[in-house]
Design a protein around this motif. Structure first.
Motif, mmCIF file in Angstrom:
data_model
loop_
_atom_site.group_PDB
_atom_site.id
_atom_site.type_symbol
_atom_site.label_atom_id
_atom_site.label_comp_id
_atom_site.label_asym_id
_atom_site.label_seq_id
_atom_site.Cartn_x
_atom_site.Cartn_y
_atom_site.Cartn_z
ATOM 1 N N ASP A 32 0.837 -1.202 0.000
ATOM 2 C CA ASP A 32 0.000 0.000 0.000
ATOM 3 C C ASP A 32 0.868 1.248 0.000
ATOM 4 O O ASP A 32 0.612 2.208 -0.736
ATOM 5 C CB ASP A 32 -0.867 0.076 1.266
ATOM 6 N N LEU A 44 2.631 1.967 -3.302
ATOM 7 C CA LEU A 44 1.707 2.533 -4.299
ATOM 8 C C LEU A 44 1.390 3.995 -3.978
ATOM 9 O O LEU A 44 1.281 4.835 -4.872
ATOM 10 C CB LEU A 44 0.432 1.681 -4.339
ATOM 11 N N LEU A 85 4.242 6.081 -5.193
ATOM 12 C CA LEU A 85 4.141 6.263 -6.647
ATOM 13 C C LEU A 85 3.123 7.356 -6.970
ATOM 14 O O LEU A 85 3.370 8.222 -7.819
ATOM 15 C CB LEU A 85 3.746 4.949 -7.324
ATOM 16 N N SER A 86 2.000 7.325 -6.291
ATOM 17 C CA SER A 86 0.963 8.329 -6.506
ATOM 18 C C SER A 86 1.509 9.724 -6.212
ATOM 19 O O SER A 86 1.320 10.673 -6.988
ATOM 20 C CB SER A 86 -0.236 7.998 -5.610
ATOM 21 N N MET A 90 3.976 10.753 -8.991
ATOM 22 C CA MET A 90 3.233 11.027 -10.222
ATOM 23 C C MET A 90 2.608 12.429 -10.159
ATOM 24 O O MET A 90 2.727 13.218 -11.106
ATOM 25 C CB MET A 90 2.169 9.945 -10.352
ATOM 26 N N LEU A 91 1.972 12.767 -9.045
ATOM 27 C CA LEU A 91 1.344 14.079 -8.894
ATOM 28 C C LEU A 91 2.385 15.180 -8.906
ATOM 29 O O LEU A 91 2.189 16.243 -9.484
ATOM 30 C CB LEU A 91 0.533 14.122 -7.585
ATOM 31 N N GLY A 118 -2.314 12.039 -2.819
ATOM 32 C CA GLY A 118 -3.298 11.824 -3.886
ATOM 33 C C GLY A 118 -4.382 10.829 -3.521
ATOM 34 O O GLY A 118 -5.046 10.273 -4.397
ATOM 35 N N LEU A 119 -4.587 10.595 -2.223
ATOM 36 C CA LEU A 119 -5.558 9.581 -1.812
ATOM 37 C C LEU A 119 -6.974 10.151 -1.739
ATOM 38 O O LEU A 119 -7.910 9.447 -1.387
ATOM 39 C CB LEU A 119 -5.168 8.979 -0.461
ATOM 40 N N HIS A 122 -7.696 6.750 -8.743
ATOM 41 C CA HIS A 122 -6.666 6.556 -9.765
ATOM 42 C C HIS A 122 -6.875 5.200 -10.416
ATOM 43 O O HIS A 122 -6.813 4.181 -9.736
ATOM 44 C CB HIS A 122 -5.276 6.623 -9.144
ATOM 45 N N MET A 131 -5.937 2.005 -12.731
ATOM 46 C CA MET A 131 -4.693 1.289 -13.038
ATOM 47 C C MET A 131 -4.968 0.187 -14.061
ATOM 48 O O MET A 131 -6.079 -0.334 -14.145
ATOM 49 C CB MET A 131 -4.139 0.591 -11.789
ATOM 50 N N SER A 152 -7.152 -4.087 -0.867
ATOM 51 C CA SER A 152 -6.762 -3.009 0.042
ATOM 52 C C SER A 152 -6.347 -1.745 -0.709
ATOM 53 O O SER A 152 -6.351 -0.657 -0.158
ATOM 54 C CB SER A 152 -5.646 -3.469 0.981
ATOM 55 N N PHE A 153 -5.988 -1.880 -1.985
ATOM 56 C CA PHE A 153 -5.606 -0.686 -2.743
ATOM 57 C C PHE A 153 -6.835 0.184 -3.035
ATOM 58 O O PHE A 153 -6.749 1.401 -3.055
ATOM 59 C CB PHE A 153 -4.919 -1.071 -4.056
ATOM 60 N N LYS A 213 -9.385 0.860 -1.298
ATOM 61 C CA LYS A 213 -9.812 1.749 -0.213
ATOM 62 C C LYS A 213 -9.041 3.072 -0.245
ATOM 63 O O LYS A 213 -9.499 4.077 0.277
ATOM 64 C CB LYS A 213 -9.687 1.057 1.148
ATOM 65 N N ASP A 214 -7.852 3.086 -0.885
ATOM 66 C CA ASP A 214 -7.105 4.331 -1.052
ATOM 67 C C ASP A 214 -7.401 4.990 -2.394
ATOM 68 O O ASP A 214 -6.796 6.000 -2.733
ATOM 69 C CB ASP A 214 -5.595 4.069 -0.970
ATOM 70 N N PHE A 246 -7.144 3.393 -5.458
ATOM 71 C CA PHE A 246 -6.405 2.803 -6.586
ATOM 72 C C PHE A 246 -7.182 1.594 -7.108
ATOM 73 O O PHE A 246 -7.274 0.568 -6.431
ATOM 74 C CB PHE A 246 -5.004 2.377 -6.150
ATOM 75 N N GLU A 274 -4.083 6.079 -15.096
ATOM 76 C CA GLU A 274 -2.955 6.854 -14.567
ATOM 77 C C GLU A 274 -1.756 5.994 -14.193
ATOM 78 O O GLU A 274 -0.617 6.442 -14.229
ATOM 79 C CB GLU A 274 -3.408 7.636 -13.329
ATOM 80 N N ILE A 275 -2.021 4.762 -13.759
ATOM 81 C CA ILE A 275 -0.940 3.936 -13.205
ATOM 82 C C ILE A 275 -0.890 2.582 -13.903
ATOM 83 O O ILE A 275 -1.914 1.924 -14.081
ATOM 84 C CB ILE A 275 -1.153 3.728 -11.683
#
Lengths: 212, 212
Positions: free
Chosen positions: A194, A197, A200-201, A204-205, B78-79, B83, B85, B102-103, B105-106, B108, B146-147
């Motif tokens: 997590d 990632l 990375l976000s 990227m921003l 950036g959460l 985003h 992927m 789990s990604f 929830k942020d 991604f 984006e990713i």
């Protein structure tokens, strides 16, 4: 072998190992600090400092013997011997680790995969059969296991880590998004996907902003 | 928002975010730099320095508002937005990422999973159906992605990264054991599992030696 190596240098050791192995496969036998630096995108002086730090290798003007240096770094990293592992947690990550065959080439061999879900017990994952977590203690007592891969949910990670520690495990490869609290003689290396990632976000921003 | 943040601080940002989210869940609304420091095993002055660095938050003697600080860091990472992927490579790692919830929830969210093996196309992996790699270009052209998650073997990683870059991808989450060479406006964050395990092996041997 080697004395104290700083954390920053330790983090670069696997990169050295990987690049030297690639060079060997390409048939390169000798390389200068400049050549290795270009390849690894480090300066020649950084390379010389690092290598001095973990061995005192190479002679001025002759460069490094690729095979010798690769073997030397491999010994520092413990890649010259076999290390048995157990994997705790047969979720996505645990199963991916169990089925990944790239660790074995470095001598890291998973011998068992455990899960608390009794319905998963008996399932085949790569070459392993999922065992119920109740078998963990017995398995660790009767097998010489050096590394535990912790791939359980966050809420049970600390408890499981303590159980592994109590069973003599001193090296934990932790995939749970938790900072484990264990006695000082335990080595923990985290893979926090997590967080990786999120970084990375962020980058990227940031790059988008800089180029706007 | 925030100005230049050093790499070391950036690497700690996700940890701040995680601890603050945990505190929120525990119902804590206010926390001192010392309290946060104890939790994160950093000194209070380190915490104050870091937080100054990315926001200039909190008032002397009042501590930090947990929710505000968590949201602030979330925005920096950036959460606060979604985003999309794509995952390239439906091997063990690609499939694990595709099935990990789990990604999301942020924010991604993986929208597609590609593989060059035509026999894998059509298979279901979590909520995704594997697509043949020939569909990649069209998919990226008609979707706002984006990713890119790069989970292909080492030997094809650089070529695939260049293809993704040519298709406009600027953020690569790279699981291949390769240092990608891409133009400066690309952000790459590596998850080198082999190297992580080697570092654990090093630390384990070192600790065993120190305690011998």
């Amino acid at each position: 072998m080697a004395g104290y190596i700083s954390d920053a240098v330790v983090r670069r050791l696997p990169g050295y190992y990987r690049h030297l192995r690639e060079l060997e496969l390409e048939g390169v036998t000798q390389i200068s600090s400049q050549g290795l630096g270009e390849r690894m995108r480090l300066t020649a002086s950084q390379i010389r400092q690092d290598i001095n730090c973990f061995g005192g290798f190479g002679r001025q003007g002759y460069g490094y013997n690729v095979k010798e240096l690769r073997e030397h770094i491999g010994r520092i990293l413990g890649l010259d011997s076999r290390h048995a592992m157990v994997i705790v947690g047969a979720g996505n990550i645990g199963r991916a680790i169990a089925q990944n065959d790239s660790f074995a080439k470095d001598g890291f061999v998973a011998l068992a995969l455990f899960d608390k879900d009794a319905r998963k017990a008996g399932r085949q994952v790569g070459e392993l059969t999922v065992r119920h977590i109740d078998e963990l203690d017995g398995f660790l007592k009767s097998n010489d296991i050096e590394i535990s891969v912790l791939a359980v949910p966050a809420h049970s990670a600390q408890t499981m880590a303590e159980r592994l520690y109590a069973l003599g495990q001193r090296a934990i490869w932790n995939f749970a998004p938790v900072d484990l609290k264990l006695p000082q003689d335990a080595s923990v290396v985290n893979v926090h996907l997590d967080e990786s990632l999120q970084i990375l976000s962020y980058r990227m921003l940031q790059t988008a902003r800089d180029n706007a």
